[in-house]
Design a protein around this motif. Sequence first.
Motif, mmCIF file in Angstrom:
data_model
loop_
_atom_site.group_PDB
_atom_site.id
_atom_site.type_symbol
_atom_site.label_atom_id
_atom_site.label_comp_id
_atom_site.label_asym_id
_atom_site.label_seq_id
_atom_site.Cartn_x
_atom_site.Cartn_y
_atom_site.Cartn_z
ATOM 1 N N LYS A 173 0.811 -1.168 -0.027
ATOM 2 C CA LYS A 173 -0.037 -0.052 0.067
ATOM 3 C C LYS A 173 0.777 1.296 -0.001
ATOM 4 C CE LYS A 173 -3.737 2.379 2.402
ATOM 5 N NZ LYS A 173 -4.580 2.382 3.451
ATOM 6 N N GLN A 174 1.955 1.072 0.884
ATOM 7 C CA GLN A 174 2.839 2.179 0.925
ATOM 8 C C GLN A 174 3.655 2.548 -0.589
ATOM 9 O OE1 GLN A 174 5.298 1.289 4.190
ATOM 10 N NE2 GLN A 174 4.379 2.778 5.573
ATOM 11 N N MET A 175 3.942 1.456 -1.206
ATOM 12 C CA MET A 175 4.432 1.747 -2.330
ATOM 13 C C MET A 175 3.645 2.290 -3.466
ATOM 14 S SD MET A 175 6.581 -1.847 -2.410
ATOM 15 C CE MET A 175 7.054 -1.744 -4.299
ATOM 16 N N GLU A 176 2.324 1.656 -3.110
ATOM 17 C CA GLU A 176 1.215 2.356 -4.276
ATOM 18 C C GLU A 176 1.094 4.009 -4.037
ATOM 19 O OE1 GLU A 176 -2.031 -0.260 -3.595
ATOM 20 O OE2 GLU A 176 -1.239 -1.913 -4.847
ATOM 21 N N GLU A 177 1.113 4.172 -2.907
ATOM 22 C CA GLU A 177 0.798 5.831 -2.457
ATOM 23 C C GLU A 177 2.268 6.362 -2.888
ATOM 24 O OE1 GLU A 177 0.234 5.614 1.620
ATOM 25 O OE2 GLU A 177 -1.943 4.967 1.466
ATOM 26 N N GLU A 185 14.572 9.207 -11.668
ATOM 27 C CA GLU A 185 14.965 7.746 -11.354
ATOM 28 C C GLU A 185 15.372 7.943 -9.918
ATOM 29 O OE1 GLU A 185 14.748 4.757 -12.581
ATOM 30 O OE2 GLU A 185 13.644 6.059 -13.975
ATOM 31 N N GLU A 186 16.335 9.107 -9.585
ATOM 32 C CA GLU A 186 16.884 9.319 -8.265
ATOM 33 C C GLU A 186 15.909 9.241 -7.252
ATOM 34 O OE1 GLU A 186 18.961 12.988 -6.838
ATOM 35 O OE2 GLU A 186 20.441 11.928 -7.900
ATOM 36 N N ALA A 187 14.778 10.142 -7.515
ATOM 37 C CA ALA A 187 13.497 10.322 -6.578
ATOM 38 C C ALA A 187 12.691 8.971 -6.176
ATOM 39 C CB ALA A 187 12.568 11.289 -7.268
ATOM 40 N N ALA A 188 12.604 8.148 -7.357
ATOM 41 C CA ALA A 188 11.963 6.733 -7.374
ATOM 42 C C ALA A 188 12.995 5.824 -6.526
ATOM 43 C CB ALA A 188 11.879 6.265 -8.888
ATOM 44 N N SER A 189 14.282 5.822 -6.740
ATOM 45 C CA SER A 189 15.306 5.039 -5.960
ATOM 46 C C SER A 189 15.084 5.595 -4.559
ATOM 47 C CB SER A 189 16.710 5.228 -6.305
ATOM 48 O OG SER A 189 16.594 4.663 -7.653
ATOM 49 N N LYS A 192 13.580 4.256 1.049
ATOM 50 C CA LYS A 192 12.779 4.527 2.631
ATOM 51 C C LYS A 192 11.863 3.401 2.814
ATOM 52 C CE LYS A 192 12.537 9.458 1.790
ATOM 53 N NZ LYS A 192 11.610 10.425 1.442
ATOM 54 N N LEU A 193 11.192 2.693 1.997
ATOM 55 C CA LEU A 193 10.521 1.398 2.128
ATOM 56 C C LEU A 193 11.196 0.207 2.411
ATOM 57 C CD1 LEU A 193 7.529 1.831 -0.646
ATOM 58 C CD2 LEU A 193 7.424 2.205 1.638
ATOM 59 N N THR A 194 12.222 0.016 1.860
ATOM 60 C CA THR A 194 12.910 -1.140 2.038
ATOM 61 C C THR A 194 13.919 -1.047 2.970
ATOM 62 O OG1 THR A 194 14.154 -1.045 0.104
ATOM 63 C CG2 THR A 194 12.259 -2.143 -0.351
ATOM 64 N N GLY A 195 14.522 0.157 3.420
ATOM 65 C CA GLY A 195 15.741 0.188 4.176
ATOM 66 C C GLY A 195 15.559 -0.404 5.601
ATOM 67 N N GLY A 196 14.546 -0.538 6.066
ATOM 68 C CA GLY A 196 14.336 -1.189 7.356
ATOM 69 C C GLY A 196 13.908 -2.888 7.395
ATOM 70 N N MET A 197 13.815 -3.335 6.221
ATOM 71 C CA MET A 197 13.723 -4.832 6.115
ATOM 72 C C MET A 197 14.776 -5.715 6.333
ATOM 73 S SD MET A 197 10.382 -4.523 5.450
ATOM 74 C CE MET A 197 9.817 -6.265 5.250
#
Length: 116
Positions: free
Chosen positions: A27-31, A94-98, A103-108
């Motif tokens: 959901k966060q990725m979609e937002e 691309e930089e903004a997308a990365s 941010k989303l995957t950093g804590g996984m």
Amino acid sequence: MAKRGGFQGGMPGNMNNLMKQAQKMQKQMEENQKALEEQEFTAAAGGGAVEVTISGKREVTRVKLSEEVVDPDDIEMLEDLITAATNEALRQVEEAASATMSKLTGGMGGLGGFGF
């Protein structure tokens, strides 16, 4: 005698939590993707003589040219400036997308070595 099988009540709860986390992350990725698509990225070349604006959807939305850069005898330079500005704006997208994905995957922590 001890019961066999180590999954007595432990695994289903963990699997539920994992599924909830995955759904929340999706959901966060979609937002974040939607927010990125609504942004615009502008880059200039030739000291600002050429500006190109690209949407987060990677579509060119605007090209702005200064009068002094429009020289019928040197079209190649104008083409190069447009190309340079367009490529820089795409790099910004691309930089903004990365950064958003980081941010989303950093804590996984790699999801336990599954490489996600």
